[in-house]
Structure formats: structure tokens, C-alpha cells
Design a protein around this motif. Structure first.
Motif, mmCIF file in Angstrom:
data_model
loop_
_atom_site.group_PDB
_atom_site.id
_atom_site.type_symbol
_atom_site.label_atom_id
_atom_site.label_comp_id
_atom_site.label_asym_id
_atom_site.label_seq_id
_atom_site.Cartn_x
_atom_site.Cartn_y
_atom_site.Cartn_z
ATOM 1 N N GLU A 90 -8.009 -1.200 -1.260
ATOM 2 C CA GLU A 90 -6.797 -1.990 -1.467
ATOM 3 C C GLU A 90 -5.683 -1.547 -0.533
ATOM 4 O OE1 GLU A 90 -7.440 -3.077 -6.201
ATOM 5 O OE2 GLU A 90 -5.674 -1.958 -5.548
ATOM 6 N N LEU A 94 -4.258 -4.409 2.044
ATOM 7 C CA LEU A 94 -2.858 -4.816 1.917
ATOM 8 C C LEU A 94 -2.051 -4.351 3.121
ATOM 9 C CD1 LEU A 94 -0.685 -6.196 0.337
ATOM 10 C CD2 LEU A 94 -0.292 -4.092 -0.948
ATOM 11 N N ALA A 97 -2.393 -6.727 5.933
ATOM 12 C CA ALA A 97 -1.563 -7.917 5.758
ATOM 13 C C ALA A 97 -0.101 -7.612 6.092
ATOM 14 C CB ALA A 97 -1.685 -8.428 4.327
ATOM 15 N N PHE A 101 2.123 -9.103 9.201
ATOM 16 C CA PHE A 101 3.422 -9.711 8.902
ATOM 17 C C PHE A 101 4.520 -9.072 9.742
ATOM 18 C CE2 PHE A 101 7.342 -9.681 6.329
ATOM 19 C CZ PHE A 101 7.530 -11.035 6.146
ATOM 20 N N HIS A 154 13.188 -5.772 8.445
ATOM 21 C CA HIS A 154 12.950 -6.478 7.180
ATOM 22 C C HIS A 154 12.941 -5.436 6.071
ATOM 23 C CE1 HIS A 154 11.030 -8.956 4.139
ATOM 24 N NE2 HIS A 154 11.020 -10.003 4.946
ATOM 25 N N LEU A 156 12.808 -5.394 2.819
ATOM 26 C CA LEU A 156 11.824 -5.459 1.749
ATOM 27 C C LEU A 156 10.444 -5.042 2.245
ATOM 28 C CD1 LEU A 156 12.897 -6.199 -0.900
ATOM 29 C CD2 LEU A 156 11.930 -8.474 -0.698
ATOM 30 N N SER A 160 8.007 -1.982 0.910
ATOM 31 C CA SER A 160 6.600 -2.133 0.527
ATOM 32 C C SER A 160 5.729 -1.171 1.324
ATOM 33 C CB SER A 160 6.143 -3.569 0.772
ATOM 34 O OG SER A 160 6.846 -4.467 -0.065
ATOM 35 N N ARG A 167 0.836 6.753 -0.772
ATOM 36 C CA ARG A 167 -0.558 6.856 -1.203
ATOM 37 C C ARG A 167 -1.470 7.165 -0.020
ATOM 38 N NH1 ARG A 167 1.477 3.014 -4.629
ATOM 39 N NH2 ARG A 167 0.679 2.919 -6.748
ATOM 40 N N LEU B 94 8.487 -12.424 2.639
ATOM 41 C CA LEU B 94 7.460 -11.466 2.238
ATOM 42 C C LEU B 94 6.577 -12.045 1.139
ATOM 43 C CD1 LEU B 94 6.202 -8.740 2.546
ATOM 44 C CD2 LEU B 94 7.868 -7.797 0.950
ATOM 45 N N ALA B 97 3.907 -14.142 2.584
ATOM 46 C CA ALA B 97 2.809 -13.350 3.137
ATOM 47 C C ALA B 97 1.901 -12.826 2.026
ATOM 48 C CB ALA B 97 3.367 -12.191 3.953
ATOM 49 N N LEU B 98 2.502 -12.344 0.943
ATOM 50 C CA LEU B 98 1.707 -11.792 -0.147
ATOM 51 C C LEU B 98 0.866 -12.872 -0.819
ATOM 52 C CD1 LEU B 98 4.050 -9.214 -1.930
ATOM 53 C CD2 LEU B 98 2.231 -8.812 -0.284
ATOM 54 N N PHE B 101 -1.998 -13.838 1.278
ATOM 55 C CA PHE B 101 -2.983 -12.762 1.133
ATOM 56 C C PHE B 101 -3.757 -12.908 -0.175
ATOM 57 C CE2 PHE B 101 -4.004 -8.457 -0.418
ATOM 58 C CZ PHE B 101 -4.792 -7.991 0.626
ATOM 59 N N HIS B 105 -7.818 -13.668 -0.699
ATOM 60 C CA HIS B 105 -8.680 -12.798 -1.489
ATOM 61 C C HIS B 105 -9.441 -13.560 -2.545
ATOM 62 C CE1 HIS B 105 -8.740 -8.297 -1.374
ATOM 63 N NE2 HIS B 105 -8.125 -8.599 -0.252
ATOM 64 N N HIS B 154 -6.470 -7.388 -7.227
ATOM 65 C CA HIS B 154 -6.051 -6.393 -6.234
ATOM 66 C C HIS B 154 -4.843 -5.661 -6.808
ATOM 67 C CE1 HIS B 154 -4.629 -4.675 -2.501
ATOM 68 N NE2 HIS B 154 -5.656 -5.160 -1.843
ATOM 69 N N GLY B 155 -5.090 -4.467 -7.334
ATOM 70 C CA GLY B 155 -4.049 -3.751 -8.058
ATOM 71 C C GLY B 155 -2.796 -3.519 -7.251
ATOM 72 N N LEU B 156 -2.971 -3.131 -6.017
ATOM 73 C CA LEU B 156 -1.818 -2.826 -5.177
ATOM 74 C C LEU B 156 -1.007 -4.082 -4.871
ATOM 75 C CD1 LEU B 156 -1.459 0.044 -4.540
ATOM 76 C CD2 LEU B 156 -2.272 -0.326 -2.226
ATOM 77 N N LEU B 157 -1.720 -5.188 -4.673
ATOM 78 C CA LEU B 157 -1.034 -6.460 -4.450
ATOM 79 C C LEU B 157 -0.201 -6.826 -5.665
ATOM 80 C CD1 LEU B 157 -0.559 -9.193 -3.004
ATOM 81 C CD2 LEU B 157 -2.650 -10.006 -4.108
ATOM 82 N N GLN B 159 1.083 -4.915 -7.778
ATOM 83 C CA GLN B 159 2.250 -4.042 -7.858
ATOM 84 C C GLN B 159 3.345 -4.485 -6.893
ATOM 85 O OE1 GLN B 159 1.291 0.149 -7.817
ATOM 86 N NE2 GLN B 159 3.222 0.606 -6.788
ATOM 87 N N SER B 160 2.960 -4.839 -5.691
ATOM 88 C CA SER B 160 3.944 -5.325 -4.727
ATOM 89 C C SER B 160 4.593 -6.610 -5.218
ATOM 90 C CB SER B 160 3.276 -5.568 -3.369
ATOM 91 O OG SER B 160 2.784 -4.358 -2.845
ATOM 92 N N ILE B 164 8.641 -7.545 -6.158
ATOM 93 C CA ILE B 164 9.370 -8.709 -5.662
ATOM 94 C C ILE B 164 9.833 -9.591 -6.810
ATOM 95 C CG2 ILE B 164 9.022 -10.908 -4.483
ATOM 96 C CD1 ILE B 164 7.638 -9.570 -2.323
#
Lengths: 231, 231
Positions: A90, A94, A97, A101, A154, A156, A160, A167, B94, B97-98, B101, B105, B154-157, B159-160, B164
Motif C-alpha cells: 500500500e 499510494l 500515485a 500527482f 501543494h 496538502l 500526505s 512509515r 488531491l 487524484a485519490l 486511484f 484499484h 486500501h488501508g492507507l488510501l 486514511q488519506s 481530506i
DNA sequence: GCTCTGTCGATTGTCGACAGTAGAACTTTG
DNA sequence: CAAAGTTCTACTGTCGACAATCGACAGAGC
């Protein structure tokens, strides 16, 4: 009203114990003095830092948000985040991505300062690798990618990236301690830099996917080896 | 070893005062009882919540990380995050983009459960709009997009996205209070759903950019009006 | 012997009080 | 009257102690 006092670039950081504790704890985790999975006990840690538990608790919350520590439930105690293949995947997907971006954002605004900062940090990375300084290599690689995220302008995105970076550092540091040779290969970023300065954004996108895929493979191999070694 | 004890749906949440305070404070900010820019004073808030400052301070740290509160420097006091056009733009770019993504997925893993959850939450959103329930409309729109992020697995996604989402809620809630009609237009998500279920990922990408652009325009207009109204 | 229950130690969550800081209000001084 | 210095005050940061909770262990009951 001329000011006779010397010009100060920025007001020196009025550091609180919480900030200091967060920094110290972060270093402790990243250097592996607290191994992944190890319990983090407040009282003992506070004593060893010479502060009370209140600011330390706030520092721990900070690292929890950064993902360096984990807490399963209330009163359950917190531990250093364990290394995990899924999380690693992950992280890299991420991150790909986000970095794509970042490049999309910075692409038409790339100037000489950007190019110079990029090649400068690349040179520093190469030199650190040549000197077999693994810790410096890791720091230099972070600095290199940081150039891109900073240049994107950017806020934000930067935040991120920071959340991911912490990590990522955990995995790299563990890898670093396990092997003698942890840093990236000497030529690992040659194509990256070339495309980052070049004219073709699509080529850069592809390079990013390749670059990340290579990094991920390395980390995954490390995690697998580590697991079977533990059994 | 059969378990004779009655089945419990879920272990009752061992809620700490910090968690409760964070929730309460979050609601207070999002409902505008603490307006953007307003100072957050620990002692007063703690008294009004009936708790001591220690757990409240940790809750405040939590909201600082979520971006709902801001602190300029140590001893500077924290305030509710102000509304800002630059931040709004960053939020939407952002977020685009997320969400792209997320769709990349989930695309090949879309199943009936996904499609059903999507149309279900879309129906709920439409109904909330029809009933002129603005607060429910906002919640329903979050729920709709949440389906996609959850489905990505996707855990990290996730969280992001959460990081936001909190800020986004701040802007939507302010917009909601300012106008009588804050929620999205009734047909705003028709194309979104159609493409999300459809076969063309590229079309979905384009729809995402359009969708976000429309949302951003609305928020920006609101911020501009608000600014000149304040002057 | 096995299960359940009560107790204990260790650890986290919470509290009230104290110390230090930044900015406002006031006084002094040129 | 303006600028600099001096209190004052409200607030944040920190501390040591107390309360609540968890996991492990031992003893009672079957």
C-alpha cells in the motif's frame, strides 16, 4: 527606526517537551532501538526521557497518527508498528500515485532552481552511496524525492507525503539494519532524474511506476526473508 | 467447546474521555458552533465538557492532525481552521487524484455488492435532497464516495481520504449554514454513478475531473462571496 | 481435573495544581 | 503626545498523584 540587532532568519523554535519527546521517540523507533512490535510503556519511557507522562502521551499520539506506533484498543497499550507486506504494498502504490500527482503539478513550472536542486540532491545521494554511508544514503534519497514534493507547492500533498514518509522510513531503516548494504543502488535514480528533467511527462509516469516497483520488490523480499528467519 | 454465552453483536465501545471529547469537539466545529477562525480555549472547553484539560488536550491534538484546528506556534493558542481558497483548491485536486486511484484499484474487482452499495447510497442521497434535508444530504454524499474508498480495500488510501474528508466537511458545513440550499444538485451524481458502474475507466477518470471541478467551483464562489461580505 | 471467580500487580486514563509564556493594560520617560 | 519599559492577566505547558482497567494467577466449587 533601524534595528541594530542582527537579522535572524527565523525565530528559533520554542521547543516544547512534547515536540522534543516526539522527535526522540521517532528516532528511537527509526534506529530500531525499539524494534517493530515492541511494547511502548509510558512510565518507563517518561523516566528515561526525564519528563512526566503528560507531554510524552501527546508525543505518542503524534506517532500513532504517523503510523509508527499502533494501538489495538483502549487500555491495550501501544507497540511499535510491525513490518507487514500488505502495508508495504500500500505504501508503494499510494506513493506512486502521489508522486505522479506531484510531477503533474510541477511539470510546467519546472525552472532552473528545480533542476539544480534535483541534480544537487542526486549528487549528494551518489556520494553518500560511494562513501558506503547507509544512513546518509537513506536521508539523501528522502531529500531527493522531497525536492519534487516541495516544488509542487501543494500543502496538502506535502502533508500526505509526510504521513507516508514516516512509515517508509520504518521499513527502510529495518532493511538498513538487517543488511550491511541497505541504501539504493548507485544508478537507481539515473533514469529518474533524466526523465524528471526531460520533456516527456508520460515517460516520467512510466519511470515512476518502474522505480516504485523496484523499490517495493526489494522491501518485499526483505520482509519475506525476515519472516522465515523468525520461524 | 461450544460457547453458550449469548451472541453479542459487537463488544461495547470502551470509550475514553479523549475519544468522547474529540467527537464532541469535531461536531462543535462542523456544526459551526465554533466558527472558522474562532479561538479554542482549553480551560473553558474542558469546563463545558465536564472533563479535565488532559484528555481534552489530546483530543485537540487529534483535530489538529485532521486539519480542523490550526496552531501557529507554541503558546500561540489554537483556532478553528479558517476557510481559504488555496486550501479548497488543494483539497479538490488531491481528492481527484485519490479518487482516480481508488477507482483504478477497485475497477476489476467491482462486483454486485459494490454496484448495489453504490446505487443504494445514491438513492439515499437523492431522497435526502428531495426531502430538503441538507445535513442528511451532506452525510449521504460522503457515504456515497466512501463506498468507493472502502471497496478499494486500501488501508492507507482510506486514511488519506479521512484526512481530506474532515477538512472537506468543514467547507461543506460552512456552505450549508450560509445558504438555505447547500447540498449537491439532485442530478449531480447521475453521471458519476453511471460511469462508476460502466465499462470505461477512462470515461470515469474524466467524469471524476469534471465532478470535482464543479464541486470546487461551488466552494470557491461561496468563499469569495463570504470574503466580500465580510469587508 | 476442569471451570469459574476473586484478587493482585502493572499499566493506562484522568485529575487538580503549579510554572512559564505571550500579549494586553498600564506607567514612565523623553 | 509617542515610544519604551513595566506590571498584569489569561492562557498554555508540565507535573505528580489518583482512579479505572487489563491480564495473570491462585483458590473455591463442581
Amino acid at each position: 527606526m533601524s534595528d541594530t540587532s542582527p537579522r535572524i532568519d527565523r525565530p528559533l523554535p520554542r521547543v516544547t517537551l512534547r515536540e522534543g519527546a516526539a522527535h526522540a521517540l521517532r528516532q528511537t523507533v527509526l534506529t530500531g532501538r525499539l524494534a517493530p512490535g515492541a511494547p511502548v510503556v509510558e512510565a518507563a519511557l517518561a523516566r528515561s526521557l526525564g519528563i512526566s507522562r503528560a507531554p510524552l502521551r501527546e508525543a505518542i499520539r503524534e506517532l500513532l497518527d504517523e503510523g509508527l506506533l499502533v494501538q489495538h484498543r483502549a487500555w491495550g497499550g501501544v507497540t511499535v508498528a510491525p513490518l507487514d507486506a500488505t502495508v508495504a504494498r500500500e505504501l508503494y502504490t499510494l506513493r506512486t500515485a502521489l508522486e505522479v500527482f506531484a510531477f503533474e503539478h510541477v511539470w510546467d513550472r519546472r525552472d532552473d532552481a528545480f533542476r539544480s536542486a534535483l541534480s544537487k540532491s542526486h549528487a549528494a545521494l551518489t556520494q553518500a552511496i560511494d562513501m558506503r554511508d547507509d544512513e546518509a544514503s537513506i536521508a539523501a534519497e528522502f531529500a531527493l524525492h522531497n525536492v519534487v514534493y516541495e516544488a509542487a507547492g501543494h500543502g496538502l500533498l506535502l502533508q500526505s507525503w509526510s504521513a507516508i514518509r514516516g512509515r517508509l522510513a520504518l521499513y527502510w531503516a529495518a532493511h538498513h539494519r538487517a543488511h550491511g548494504r541497505p541504501g539504493p543502488r548507485r544508478d537507481a535514480h539515473d533514469d529518474y532524474i533524466r526523465h524528471a528533467i526531460g520533456p516527456d511527462l508520460d515517460a516520467m509516469r512510466e519511470e515512476l511506476h518502474d522505480h516504485m516497483q523496484r523499490g517495493l520488490s526489494t522491501v518485499l523480499r526483505f520482509i519475506e526473508n525476515r519472516k522465515e528467519q523468525a520461524s
